[in-house]
Design an enzyme around this catalytic site. Structure first.
Site, mmCIF file in Angstrom:
data_model
loop_
_atom_site.group_PDB
_atom_site.id
_atom_site.type_symbol
_atom_site.label_atom_id
_atom_site.label_comp_id
_atom_site.label_asym_id
_atom_site.label_seq_id
_atom_site.Cartn_x
_atom_site.Cartn_y
_atom_site.Cartn_z
ATOM 1 N N GLN A 186 10.673 3.706 2.235
ATOM 2 C CA GLN A 186 11.518 2.777 2.971
ATOM 3 C C GLN A 186 12.972 3.268 3.029
ATOM 4 O O GLN A 186 13.399 4.130 2.261
ATOM 5 C CB GLN A 186 11.474 1.391 2.332
ATOM 6 C CG GLN A 186 10.100 0.729 2.361
ATOM 7 C CD GLN A 186 9.271 1.011 1.136
ATOM 8 O OE1 GLN A 186 9.526 1.949 0.391
ATOM 9 N NE2 GLN A 186 8.261 0.178 0.916
ATOM 10 N N GLY A 212 0.959 13.648 -2.235
ATOM 11 C CA GLY A 212 1.808 12.696 -2.921
ATOM 12 C C GLY A 212 1.827 11.366 -2.190
ATOM 13 O O GLY A 212 1.846 11.311 -0.957
ATOM 14 N N GLN A 234 1.153 4.878 3.444
ATOM 15 C CA GLN A 234 0.436 3.607 3.350
ATOM 16 C C GLN A 234 0.648 2.764 4.598
ATOM 17 O O GLN A 234 -0.257 2.050 5.033
ATOM 18 C CB GLN A 234 0.921 2.852 2.115
ATOM 19 C CG GLN A 234 0.629 3.580 0.819
ATOM 20 C CD GLN A 234 1.330 2.960 -0.371
ATOM 21 O OE1 GLN A 234 2.136 2.025 -0.235
ATOM 22 N NE2 GLN A 234 1.061 3.478 -1.556
ATOM 23 N N ARG A 478 14.478 -6.291 -4.248
ATOM 24 C CA ARG A 478 14.825 -6.639 -5.625
ATOM 25 C C ARG A 478 14.201 -5.559 -6.494
ATOM 26 O O ARG A 478 12.986 -5.340 -6.471
ATOM 27 C CB ARG A 478 14.287 -8.011 -6.008
ATOM 28 C CG ARG A 478 14.510 -8.328 -7.487
ATOM 29 C CD ARG A 478 13.963 -9.676 -7.908
ATOM 30 N NE ARG A 478 13.897 -9.718 -9.362
ATOM 31 C CZ ARG A 478 12.812 -9.497 -10.080
ATOM 32 N NH1 ARG A 478 11.649 -9.262 -9.473
ATOM 33 N NH2 ARG A 478 12.868 -9.507 -11.401
ATOM 34 N N ALA A 479 15.026 -4.865 -7.247
ATOM 35 C CA ALA A 479 14.579 -3.666 -7.944
ATOM 36 C C ALA A 479 13.486 -3.993 -8.955
ATOM 37 O O ALA A 479 13.607 -4.932 -9.748
ATOM 38 C CB ALA A 479 15.755 -2.996 -8.641
ATOM 39 N N ASP A 480 12.428 -3.191 -8.930
ATOM 40 C CA ASP A 480 11.411 -3.246 -9.972
ATOM 41 C C ASP A 480 11.715 -2.242 -11.072
ATOM 42 O O ASP A 480 11.114 -2.292 -12.142
ATOM 43 C CB ASP A 480 10.025 -2.954 -9.381
ATOM 44 C CG ASP A 480 9.974 -1.592 -8.709
ATOM 45 O OD1 ASP A 480 10.606 -1.433 -7.651
ATOM 46 O OD2 ASP A 480 9.311 -0.680 -9.248
ATOM 47 N N HIS A 514 9.618 -7.951 -3.840
ATOM 48 C CA HIS A 514 9.795 -8.331 -5.239
ATOM 49 C C HIS A 514 10.702 -9.535 -5.473
ATOM 50 O O HIS A 514 11.132 -9.760 -6.613
ATOM 51 C CB HIS A 514 10.340 -7.151 -6.079
ATOM 52 C CG HIS A 514 9.625 -5.873 -5.873
ATOM 53 N ND1 HIS A 514 10.252 -4.645 -5.937
ATOM 54 C CD2 HIS A 514 8.328 -5.611 -5.581
ATOM 55 C CE1 HIS A 514 9.385 -3.688 -5.692
ATOM 56 N NE2 HIS A 514 8.210 -4.252 -5.456
ATOM 57 N N GLU A 535 5.953 -6.666 -0.815
ATOM 58 C CA GLU A 535 5.347 -6.597 -2.146
ATOM 59 C C GLU A 535 5.799 -7.820 -2.918
ATOM 60 O O GLU A 535 7.005 -8.120 -2.957
ATOM 61 C CB GLU A 535 5.769 -5.325 -2.890
ATOM 62 C CG GLU A 535 4.930 -4.120 -2.570
ATOM 63 C CD GLU A 535 5.218 -2.949 -3.502
ATOM 64 O OE1 GLU A 535 5.856 -3.161 -4.562
ATOM 65 O OE2 GLU A 535 4.805 -1.827 -3.176
ATOM 66 N N TYR A 538 6.563 -8.043 -9.439
ATOM 67 C CA TYR A 538 5.699 -7.498 -10.484
ATOM 68 C C TYR A 538 5.755 -8.316 -11.782
ATOM 69 O O TYR A 538 4.826 -8.253 -12.583
ATOM 70 C CB TYR A 538 6.119 -6.067 -10.849
ATOM 71 C CG TYR A 538 6.008 -5.029 -9.760
ATOM 72 C CD1 TYR A 538 5.458 -5.307 -8.513
ATOM 73 C CD2 TYR A 538 6.468 -3.730 -9.994
ATOM 74 C CE1 TYR A 538 5.364 -4.343 -7.534
ATOM 75 C CE2 TYR A 538 6.372 -2.747 -9.022
ATOM 76 C CZ TYR A 538 5.829 -3.057 -7.788
ATOM 77 O OH TYR A 538 5.747 -2.086 -6.827
#
Length: 830
Positions: A186, A212, A234, A478-480, A514, A535, A538
């Site tokens: 992204q 990868g 994906q 939002r950082a994972d 997130h 997503e 998590y």
């Protein structure tokens, strides 16, 4: 000040007094008066009107984070490589991901042979009025490699970079495909580019057994003449582009306003791994869009800001400049000297603003108030909320405003939103001149470690209150993970990625990840969204997330008109077992307005019971399968796809071969097979045909695309499939006509197939492997040039196959079942 009656006859005349430009005076009120009265009137008005800012320098005074190159410059690679050493590479993996350095490299019209790797927070841009004006024609040109050579990492964190407005005509073969490599995820857009050859959107780096992973991506307003290899991507979104031949992809490929050889819309309710993506959404026309503003320079060294005009129901690329604004009316901001106050002072006078690369900590929002005003960032210019404030606000009166090329970042103080467009009091905007967000990204966390430092936070990253706004490529994260490792326990909180309150808002290429409540909330009417990737968080629990009914995408219950196409909601409940009812929640009457929605279990221990409301099968560790890896289900707009039509009758003397899992039908005789099939698997195979009779021939051990010449009945090598013939018995001679082979005489017409040809004898056994420890021969210059594994020094198997990939130790090739010859690449410079 001298004014003639002719000047007075022109409304909205611009007048300058001592280097200051008066704001668009409507001086028609003074016409018809005597000369002296005209003079007095104008002087009086000069004191009353708002005077524009001082004329800006042109060429501008670029800060050190911007470098403008000319074709004759000899230090291009030195400068670019120094930036890449700070913000790029894969040692360690994802090097520079949270760097504070920012770069923009701008190229004047001309030809460049330099190799230009693109790292984090870097913009590569041509300065021509057309992408054809700046040409990279060396070996590699502009490219982005994946930032982690472990296949489980790959390009998954290859974010925050951009390339635009140039032509690539290079010779290097990325995984055997000459052209351009752009292996990203992204927030890494590719715009306004021409690629003479192939475009590879993923990377395979031996010795790993697969490509990868990659999670892109965005391509717009471009022309790719060759094949586009989506590979491990994906998902991907492409808009208003010519795509020579799209190949592959995994779950969700969306095309809007594109032409070329592209998959047609289709959806597989239960996805199984294969060569084709599980869902394709192909929309013929783009309903409304305006391309991203860009910078140009002329032969005299004067810069302009190009502001493309809106297009409606469009397809294909459009490289028109639109409105060209000289840089005398553009302020270039520098993060080392500018503040919110100083930048706002320029905006208030009507200047457009270009933010040079850097991190700007702002104690107030940058406010756009003028119609058609532009705020453009270079090098992922980063705006950080310093005092609980938004960092960008667009006033309701700023019809047709453009905001582009920015990364908006949350600070530690409680903050309502990072970007607010409109006041929300019934602002309708303008359908004739929509506001546009292009390549504007947001994040909560990442460079900020939440423990023990104060957490960063924001309620809603983007708040769209105005109507008739276009969101063209965004990723709201939002950082994972951050500089210290994984983020857990709902730290760095944000409720929503984006809330849309305005009517007639259109989104292209929207990714939201997130957030702790609904990822996307849509309250306005007549919304349209083309490609959505979400997503779920998590690190939430059943109590604070699943039981509250949150979803990846929510359309408010009172909305009656809304549509979306290519919508994916993914889940990886990493820390706690969470079950959510649905990935997408909409009013029941709108369910049929969603085309190709999908749910994906990535990993973890949780479950999503449905995709869209109560539609679509569950995804989880054992649903819909116990197989390892991701589990995917689809809710297809039109239900299961219809069964394929029966194959056409085979010409007499030919046998028909169907290829399960591939949308190709192949006529086979003496080992004819589908494009891409290794020739060695069919001894004696020479040529291939697809379902519409396009002709293929072998090259480098595989069937490759060729075009059919009806005049000579020959198959001639060509970079893309551009000619189609009927595939009947009259034209079947094409498969034998090329390369001076004896033609195969077809029968008189359709008829029952003949018995299959007897099987070819088995291939000869491979030569025995070299004894362990056998030294590799020194590679020739030609072998150095085409080495298949240039980044895995120094040994390569060149005859047979090697299970160990392209690495070896001690100057010797390791024991491998069928490697009979190897070379030593240690002396190669490529």
């Amino acid at each position: 000040l001298q004014v003639t009656p002719q000047i007075l006859a022109q409304n909205h005349t611009q007048i300058s007094i001592k280097g200051k430009r008066l704001s668009m005076l409507d001086i028609s009120v003074c016409s018809g008066t005597r000369s002296r009265m005209v003079f007095i009137c104008l002087v009086f008005m000069a004191y009353l009107v708002i005077v524009s800012a001082e004329v800006q320098p042109n060429p501008p005074k670029w800060p050190s984070t911007v470098r403008v190159f000319s074709p004759e410059d000899t230090d291009i690679e030195d400068v670019v490589n120094a930036a890449y050493a700070e913000n790029g590479g894969h040692t360690p993996a994802n090097h520079g991901q949270f760097s504070s350095a920012r770069f923009a490299f701008l190229f004047k019209p001309g030809k460049y042979s330099a190799t230009v790797p693109v790292g984090y927070y870097t913009t590569i841009a041509g300065l021509g009025v057309s992408p054809l004006d700046v040409v990279f024609n060396g070996e590699m040109g502009v490219f982005c490699a994946e930032t982690d050579y472990d296949m489980n990492g790959g390009a998954l964190d290859t974010f925050w970079r951009s390339a635009e407005n140039f032509r690539q005509n290079t010779t290097f073969e990325w995984m055997g495909n000459a052209g351009m490599l752009w292996a990203v995820s992204q927030a890494a857009p590719l715009r306004r580019v021409v690629v003479d050859g192939d475009l590879s959107l993923y990377e395979y780096e031996p010795p790993y057994g697969g490509a990868g992973y990659s999670s892109g991506g965005f391509l717009a307003n471009s022309n790719i003449s060759g094949s586009i290899y989506a590979g491990s991507q994906q998902q991907w979104f492409a808009r208003n582009s010519h795509l020579g031949w799209w190949k592959g992809g995994v779950w969700n490929m969306v095309f809007v306003g594109c032409d070329g050889d592209v998959y047609q819309s289709g959806c597989d309710p239960v996805w199984t791994p294969g060569p084709n993506p599980g869902a394709v959404t192909n929309v013929a026309q783009t309903p409304v869009v305006a391309e991203k503003p860009f910078i140009t320079v002329d032969d005299t060294g004067k810069f302009s800001l190009a502001i493309p005009t809106p297009r409606y129901n469009s397809s294909g690329a459009d490289w028109a400049v639109g409105r060209a604004v000289p840089f005398e009316q553009v302020y270039v901001a520098d993060n080392t000297t500018d503040t919110a106050d100083s930048i706002n002072a320029k905006l208030q006078t009507g200047l457009h603003v270009v933010l040079a690369p850097g991190i700007y900590t702002l104690n107030a929002a940058l406010v756009i108030e003028k119609p058609g005003q532009v705020l453009l960032g270079l090098g992922m210019a980063t705006l950080v909320s310093g005092n609980g404030n938004a960092v960008v606000e667009v006033a309701s009166a700023a019809v047709g405003a453009r905001v582009a090329g920015l990364l908006l970042q949350a600070g530690t103080a409680p903050t309502a939103t990072l970007l607010q467009w409109g006041s929300g009091d019934g602002d309708a905007g303008s359908a004739a001149d929509p506001g546009v967000l292009s390549d504007v990204f947001g994040r909560v966390g990442g460079p900020d470690a939440p423990d023990p430092a104060p957490e960063v936070q924001v309620d809603v990253l983007f708040m769209i209150n105005s109507g008739n706004v276009v969101v063209d490529n965004t990723w709201l994260w939002r950082a994972d993970h951050d500089v210290s490792g994984l983020v857990n326990n709902s730290r760095n909180p944000s409720k929503n990625g984006m809330v849309v309150n305005g009517h007639n808002v259109t989104g292209f290429g929207v990714a939201i990840e997130h957030h702790l409540e609904d990822g996307l909330v849509w309250n306005g009417e007549d919304g349209a969204l083309y490609f959505y990737q979400a997503e779920l968080p998590y690190d939430v629990t059943q109590a604070n997330y699943g039981d509250k009914g949150f979803a990846g995408y929510r359309v408010a219950a009172n909305v009656t008109r809304h549509m979306a196409a290519g919508v994916g909601v993914y889940h990886f409940f990493r820390d706690y077992n969470v079950t959510v009812a649905a990935g997408v929640v909409v009013p029941p009457a709108l369910e049929k307005q969603f085309e190709n929605a999908l749910g994906i279990f990535l990993n973890g221990i949780g479950t999503m019971s449905h995709i869209l409301n109560a539609n679509g099968a569950a995804t989880g560790p054992t649903q819909p399968t116990n197989a390892p890896g991701a589990h995917v289900t689809y809710f297809c707009k039109d239900g299961p796809p219809p069964p394929p039509p029966p194959p056409p009758p085979a010409p007499q003397g030919w046998a028909y071969l169907s290829c399960p899992g591939m949308d190709l039908k192949v006529w086979e005789k003496s080992g004819y097979a589908v494009q891409g099939t290794p020739m060695a698997t069919y001894p004696g195979m020479r040529y291939c045909l697809d379902c519409v009779g396009r002709c293929f021939e072998q090259e480098a051990g595989k069937c490759v695309a060729v075009t059919y010449d009806s005049a000579s009945a020959e198959c001639t090598h060509f970079s893309t499939v551009s000619a189609v013939f009927a595939g009947n018995s009259t034209n079947m001679a094409c498969v034998a006509a090329s390369r001076n082979l004896p033609p195969i005489k077809p029968g008189p017409g359709p008829g029952p197939p003949s018995p299959p040809a007897p099987p070819s004898p088995p291939p000869a056994p491979p030569p025995p492997p070299p004894p362990p420890g056998t030294a590799c021969s020194v590679a020739t210059a030609a072998q150095c040039k085409v080495a298949r594994c240039p980044k895995s020094a120094p040994f390569e198997c060149i005859a047979g196959a090697a299970n160990g990939g392209c690495t070896a130790t001690g100057g010797q090739w390791p024991v491998a079942p069928s490697c009979s010859s190897c070379i030593d690449l240690s002396h190669c410079t490529v």
